[in-house]
Design an enzyme around this catalytic site. Structure first.
Site, short mmCIF file in Angstrom:
data_model
loop_
_atom_site.label_atom_id
_atom_site.label_comp_id
_atom_site.label_asym_id
_atom_site.label_seq_id
_atom_site.Cartn_x
_atom_site.Cartn_y
_atom_site.Cartn_z
N HIS A 60 -12.04 -1.93 -0.71
CA HIS A 60 -10.86 -2.50 -1.36
C HIS A 60 -9.66 -2.26 -0.44
O HIS A 60 -8.93 -3.18 -0.13
CB HIS A 60 -10.66 -1.89 -2.74
CG HIS A 60 -9.48 -2.46 -3.49
ND1 HIS A 60 -9.23 -2.23 -4.81
CD2 HIS A 60 -8.45 -3.24 -3.07
CE1 HIS A 60 -8.12 -2.87 -5.18
NE2 HIS A 60 -7.62 -3.48 -4.14
N GLU A 114 -3.58 -6.20 1.91
CA GLU A 114 -3.88 -4.78 2.15
C GLU A 114 -3.11 -4.25 3.37
O GLU A 114 -2.56 -3.15 3.35
CB GLU A 114 -5.38 -4.57 2.32
CG GLU A 114 -6.19 -4.80 1.04
CD GLU A 114 -5.78 -3.86 -0.09
OE1 GLU A 114 -5.65 -2.65 0.13
OE2 GLU A 114 -5.59 -4.36 -1.22
N HIS A 118 -0.21 -1.68 2.37
CA HIS A 118 -0.64 -0.31 2.64
C HIS A 118 -0.66 0.03 4.14
O HIS A 118 -0.18 1.08 4.55
CB HIS A 118 -2.03 -0.07 2.04
CG HIS A 118 -2.10 -0.29 0.56
ND1 HIS A 118 -1.56 0.60 -0.35
CD2 HIS A 118 -2.62 -1.30 -0.18
CE1 HIS A 118 -1.76 0.15 -1.58
NE2 HIS A 118 -2.40 -1.01 -1.52
#
Ligand SMILES: *[C@@H]1O[C@H](CO)[C@@H](O)[C@H](O)[C@H]1NC(C)=O
Length: 226
Positions: A60, A114, A118
């Site tokens: 993920h 992502e 992040h």
């Protein structure tokens, strides 16, 4: 005078650049996802354009996190996801970091999200390419599905206890993850995501300093097939 001014400008530029790359986290969560549980919900899922992913844990994300449970996000608006920087990783990303979001797509949106949310918060150690490469290699090191199988925990639609799952993973990998469950269409708790902790240099697993804000499991956990 002009030289002094350019020195001043240079120092400001360095200070801003230095701040953007400063480490504002203590460790990472490597979050793995069981595709069977992503899809086995009321909302269902869509297979990516490349076809049905393998029946294995996919990534993920790799998320910088702080010891107090909070986390930085969207740290560098100037580092928009650029697919050409990971062109050599695309087949690995499709296999190991598959998107299951609807409508069917090629995964670029998931990977871009992502990286931008992040990955950009760990630019002190990663660029876009090494962020994805590191997450893939950490996932490969764990071999979670093998660890579970060795402990008798298989994606066969059966039910397992939380300690069966955690013990199998600890024995096989040396570290114990936080286990997140979601619910299938009938409301049964099922094995959805595993949160492993990685140290701040991104190259060693560690025991998690804090539990993520994710839904814990009951003690009867379904492991659906995919
Ligand atoms: C992370 O783990 C690796 C491998 O064990 C080790 O070499 C490294 O020094 C660790 N980094 C930190 C910040 O603890």
């Amino acid at each position: 005078m002009a030289a002094r001014l350019s020195l001043a400008i240079l120092l400001v530029v360095l200070a801003v650049a230095g701040r953007a790359a400063a480490q504002d986290y203590d460790f990472f969560y490597l979050v793995l996802q069981w595709p069977g549980s992503y899809c086995d919900t009321k909302q269902s899922c869509c297979y990516p354009k490349s076809g049905k992913p393998a029946a294995d844990f996919g990534i993920h994300g790799l998320w910088p996190n702080r010891d107090d449970g909070s986390y930085p996000q969207n740290c560098d608006p100037d580092a928009a996801f650029n697919p050409s920087k990971v062109s050599d990783l695309l087949s690995s990303l499709r296999a190991k970091w598959p998107t299951l979001a609807c409508p069917t797509n090629d995964g670029l949106r998931f990977w871009g999200h992502e990286w931008e949310k992040h990955g950009t918060c760990a630019e002190n150690i990663f660029d876009e390419h090494s962020y994805f490469q590191t997450a893939i290699s950490l996932r490969d090191q764990l071999r979670v599905l093998d660890a579970l199988a060795a402990g008798g925990v298989n994606p066969d639609g059966g039910y397992y206890t939380l300690s069966q799952i955690k013990n199998a993973i600890r024995q096989g990998t040396g570290v114990e993850p936080f286990v997140e469950c979601n619910r299938d269409e009938s409301g049964n708790s099922q094995l959805y995501q595993l949160y492993f902790c990685v140290n701040a240099s991104g190259d060693g697993f560690m025991q998690c300093p804090v539990s993520p804000g994710a839904r814990a499991c009951g003690n009867r956990i379904e492991f659906p097939a995919f």
